[in-house]
Design a protein around this motif. Structure first.
Motif, PDB file in Angstrom:
ATOM      1  N   MET A  56       0.887  -1.276  -0.081  1.00  0.00           N
ATOM      2  CA  MET A  56       0.104  -0.044   0.003  1.00  0.00           C
ATOM      3  C   MET A  56       0.826   1.347  -0.066  1.00  0.00           C
ATOM      4  SD  MET A  56      -1.214   2.719   2.252  1.00  0.00           S
ATOM      5  CE  MET A  56      -1.401   2.299   3.690  1.00  0.00           C
ATOM      6  N   ALA A  57       0.593   2.267  -0.823  1.00  0.00           N
ATOM      7  CA  ALA A  57       1.231   3.451  -0.873  1.00  0.00           C
ATOM      8  C   ALA A  57       0.425   4.597  -0.763  1.00  0.00           C
ATOM      9  CB  ALA A  57       1.965   3.426  -2.227  1.00  0.00           C
ATOM     10  N   LYS A  58       0.545   5.532   0.060  1.00  0.00           N
ATOM     11  CA  LYS A  58      -0.010   6.650   0.239  1.00  0.00           C
ATOM     12  C   LYS A  58      -0.012   7.709  -0.757  1.00  0.00           C
ATOM     13  CE  LYS A  58      -0.923   6.467   5.418  1.00  0.00           C
ATOM     14  NZ  LYS A  58      -2.464   6.420   5.093  1.00  0.00           N
ATOM     15  N   GLY A  59      -0.953   8.355  -1.039  1.00  0.00           N
ATOM     16  CA  GLY A  59      -0.889   9.251  -2.087  1.00  0.00           C
ATOM     17  C   GLY A  59      -1.428  10.603  -1.510  1.00  0.00           C
ATOM     18  N   HIS A  60      -1.839  11.596  -2.171  1.00  0.00           N
ATOM     19  CA  HIS A  60      -2.111  12.801  -1.977  1.00  0.00           C
ATOM     20  C   HIS A  60      -3.891  12.665  -1.884  1.00  0.00           C
ATOM     21  CE1 HIS A  60       1.291  14.881  -2.571  1.00  0.00           C
ATOM     22  NE2 HIS A  60       1.507  14.479  -3.696  1.00  0.00           N
ATOM     23  N   GLY A  61      -4.174  12.297  -0.776  1.00  0.00           N
ATOM     24  CA  GLY A  61      -5.825  12.152  -0.370  1.00  0.00           C
ATOM     25  C   GLY A  61      -6.399  10.624  -0.852  1.00  0.00           C
TER      26      GLY A  61
END
Length: 243
Positions: free
Chosen positions: A56-61
């Motif tokens: 899982m990779a966090k993005g902008h929102g």
């Protein structure tokens, strides 16, 4: 780069200069360990009873969920290495990701998206564990973040975290928690496996004997021209690469 350096730009660094040059060679691996967490490619994971390919990779929102395809190691001048995860990302549309009334996120793993943007830095992802969604069935999986055992942040050892709970009972003559060096030393002495990660440190370990020999090298050459002759391959199967 010379202009940025001559202008005393705060973003200038020697590492940035090395990155501005093309990689000297590239290697592809099926497994690696990042800060003590082992990641395994989806192809290899499918042959095992355990599950280590979820990412899982966090993005902008928006959070991006997927599985690991391969580990790419780019080697620049002076031996500087950059490690990337090539992933198969699931569709993030409303029809492919659903949250139930209990806060569980279910993802349709039969979908794919972002085929033109599969890469992410190895140190920016979290490992996920996908459980069968019995309510939706088929390829729907409930996504859970993995919390590895025997890995602790050094900053939390011996630190009291305030909270509304009452103090835990402790014998009057009990000793306090030892410092990080003592904890690490005692466990090494007795042969225990205990990994303590310093807050600002990043460890990426890869076994150089385990390079993949699949079609991903062809795609890598397509994206990184002029490194064909230096791309190395190995057909080893069972060793690991730690970052």
């Amino acid at each position: 780069m010379d202009m940025i350096k001559s202008d005393d730009n705060p973003n200038w660094s020697h590492e940035l200069l090395l990155l501005a040059m093309q990689p000297q060679r590239a290697r592809v691996y099926p497994t690696c360990t990042v800060n003590g967490v082992k990641f395994v490619s989806e192809e290899r994971d499918n042959r095992r009873r355990t599950q280590n390919s979820g990412v899982m990779a966090k993005g902008h929102g928006l959070d991006y969920y997927g599985v690991l395809h391969s580990v790419v190691e780019l080697v620049y001048a002076e031996g500087m290495k950059v490690h990337l995860f090539k992933c198969r990302w699931f569709d993030t549309g409303a029809q492919s990701m659903k949250m139930d009334q209990y806060g569980n996120l279910s993802v349709n793993t039969a979908t794919s998206a972002y085929e033109d943007d599969p890469f992410v830095f190895a140190t920016t992802v979290k490992q996920m564990f996908y459980l069968d969604d019995l309510a939706k069935g088929d390829a729907w999986k409930i996504a859970n973040i993995v919390h590895p055992r025997n890995i602790y942040r050094a900053a939390t050892l011996g630190v009291t975290i305030p909270g509304p709970e009452a103090d835990a009972y402790q014998e009057p003559n009990a000793v306090g928690i030892h410092d990080v060096a003592t904890v690490r030393g005692n466990n090494v002495k007795h042969g225990r496996v205990l990994r303590i990660r310093d807050e600002d440190s990043t460890f990426i370990d890869i076994d150089p004997n385990e390079e993949t020999n699949d079609d991903s090298d062809d795609e890598l050459r397509h994206r990184l021209p002029d490194i064909n002759s230096d791309t190395e391959e190995d057909s080893s199967d069972d060793s690991d690469y730690e970052l």
